[in-house]
Design a protein around this motif. Sequence first.
Motif, PDB file in Angstrom:
ATOM      1  N   VAL A 274       0.833  -1.207   0.000  1.00  0.00           N
ATOM      2  CA  VAL A 274       0.000   0.000   0.000  1.00  0.00           C
ATOM      3  C   VAL A 274       0.866   1.256   0.000  1.00  0.00           C
ATOM      4  CG1 VAL A 274      -1.629   1.348   1.364  1.00  0.00           C
ATOM      5  CG2 VAL A 274      -2.002  -1.099   1.073  1.00  0.00           C
ATOM      6  N   VAL A 275       1.896   1.278   0.854  1.00  0.00           N
ATOM      7  CA  VAL A 275       2.765   2.452   0.939  1.00  0.00           C
ATOM      8  C   VAL A 275       3.509   2.670  -0.375  1.00  0.00           C
ATOM      9  CG1 VAL A 275       4.829   3.392   2.058  1.00  0.00           C
ATOM     10  CG2 VAL A 275       3.019   2.360   3.437  1.00  0.00           C
ATOM     11  N   MET A 276       4.021   1.597  -0.971  1.00  0.00           N
ATOM     12  CA  MET A 276       4.763   1.724  -2.223  1.00  0.00           C
ATOM     13  C   MET A 276       3.849   2.226  -3.346  1.00  0.00           C
ATOM     14  SD  MET A 276       7.202  -1.160  -3.948  1.00  0.00           S
ATOM     15  CE  MET A 276       8.006  -1.458  -2.390  1.00  0.00           C
ATOM     16  N   THR A 277       2.640   1.695  -3.400  1.00  0.00           N
ATOM     17  CA  THR A 277       1.686   2.127  -4.423  1.00  0.00           C
ATOM     18  C   THR A 277       1.303   3.590  -4.228  1.00  0.00           C
ATOM     19  OG1 THR A 277       0.786  -0.120  -4.537  1.00  0.00           O
ATOM     20  CG2 THR A 277      -0.556   1.645  -5.470  1.00  0.00           C
ATOM     21  N   ALA A 278       1.051   3.994  -2.993  1.00  0.00           N
ATOM     22  CA  ALA A 278       0.674   5.374  -2.716  1.00  0.00           C
ATOM     23  C   ALA A 278       1.804   6.340  -3.055  1.00  0.00           C
ATOM     24  CB  ALA A 278       0.281   5.523  -1.244  1.00  0.00           C
ATOM     25  N   ALA A 279       3.045   5.957  -2.719  1.00  0.00           N
ATOM     26  CA  ALA A 279       4.186   6.827  -3.012  1.00  0.00           C
ATOM     27  C   ALA A 279       4.385   6.969  -4.519  1.00  0.00           C
ATOM     28  CB  ALA A 279       5.446   6.262  -2.368  1.00  0.00           C
ATOM     29  N   ALA A 280       4.268   5.865  -5.252  1.00  0.00           N
ATOM     30  CA  ALA A 280       4.423   5.921  -6.708  1.00  0.00           C
ATOM     31  C   ALA A 280       3.289   6.723  -7.338  1.00  0.00           C
ATOM     32  CB  ALA A 280       4.466   4.505  -7.285  1.00  0.00           C
ATOM     33  N   ALA A 281       2.053   6.539  -6.863  1.00  0.00           N
ATOM     34  CA  ALA A 281       0.906   7.280  -7.402  1.00  0.00           C
ATOM     35  C   ALA A 281       1.072   8.779  -7.166  1.00  0.00           C
ATOM     36  CB  ALA A 281      -0.387   6.787  -6.761  1.00  0.00           C
ATOM     37  N   THR A 282       1.549   9.156  -5.985  1.00  0.00           N
ATOM     38  CA  THR A 282       1.782  10.575  -5.689  1.00  0.00           C
ATOM     39  C   THR A 282       2.840  11.149  -6.621  1.00  0.00           C
ATOM     40  OG1 THR A 282       1.212  10.204  -3.364  1.00  0.00           O
ATOM     41  CG2 THR A 282       2.437  12.214  -3.891  1.00  0.00           C
ATOM     42  N   THR A 283       3.875  10.379  -6.880  1.00  0.00           N
ATOM     43  CA  THR A 283       4.934  10.835  -7.783  1.00  0.00           C
ATOM     44  C   THR A 283       4.409  11.015  -9.198  1.00  0.00           C
ATOM     45  OG1 THR A 283       6.554   9.626  -6.438  1.00  0.00           O
ATOM     46  CG2 THR A 283       7.263  10.347  -8.620  1.00  0.00           C
TER      47      THR A 283
END
Length: 298
Positions: A274-283
């Motif tokens: 979840v954290v990795m997906t959220a960080a990539a989506a924000t980027t």
Amino acid sequence: MREIRLTVPRGSAEAVFAVARAAGIAEASVHEVRVLGGEPATAEELALKSSAPKIREFLRALLCSPLFDRRKIKFSAHEVLALVNEESAQRVTVPAGVPLTDVHHDLWRHCHVTASLVARTCVSAALLAYAMLHQDTLLAVGALIFTPFSPLVLSAALGVAARRTELTRQALRVLLVALVLSLSAAALTGALVGGTMPAEDFGGPTRNFVASALIGVMAALADSDEVGRRQLLGLAMAYPFVRLIVWLGLTLALGEPEGGDRLHDALLLLGNAVVMTAAAATTYRVIGRDGELAGLPR
């Protein structure tokens, strides 16, 4: 460096080229073509070659322009290894700024269940399980290189960032298939190889989630960079949670080691994803904040 080839209705090439000139592209070549497949018609093919940032700026402007109609204007993107023109090599080789249309279609290619994906998932999970049982770090690194999870996480992230629910759903479906295959292959390997489960320290939530966030940001940035070393970042993305998946699969066959906590590990796996997906989506949202995400084809 990129080449864009556009097929446009006859007489509209100059209007499309005006958009390209505004993006800093100095010239284009045009020739007439016959379009077959539907009602035969004459169209124009426009070819543009330039650095990645200029091509990206052109596509962003075109996709947001009233000129663009997917039923009438079609284009394909091609990588160019060398481009010799009036610009200096220093300017034309700027690698940052790969169009998000390229990223979008490249990630879609990974979101299909194929024989290759099934084989890569099962073999990589089996090798990683064997490596974990025998404490073989070199084999573990080799197994992580060709796991399918990294592009699937990035696909889900881009789908969320661009509000493309079809991409997000498809990525999650294939992620689920890969998860089941990895758990099964790891459990089967554990049953065949046998032995006792060695102790494994995956670290606490803080360390895992900070690392996952940083890796998610770097991976999304690498996707928009021609020299982003995506293979190595794919390995880094796989590390925080593929080991956990395989570990959980091994415990299904061999049981939990002393002091192990399967529920804790499962929650850590979910949190990392979840954290990795959220960080990539924000980027991706930051990269495409100028309207490029909104113009991505569906």
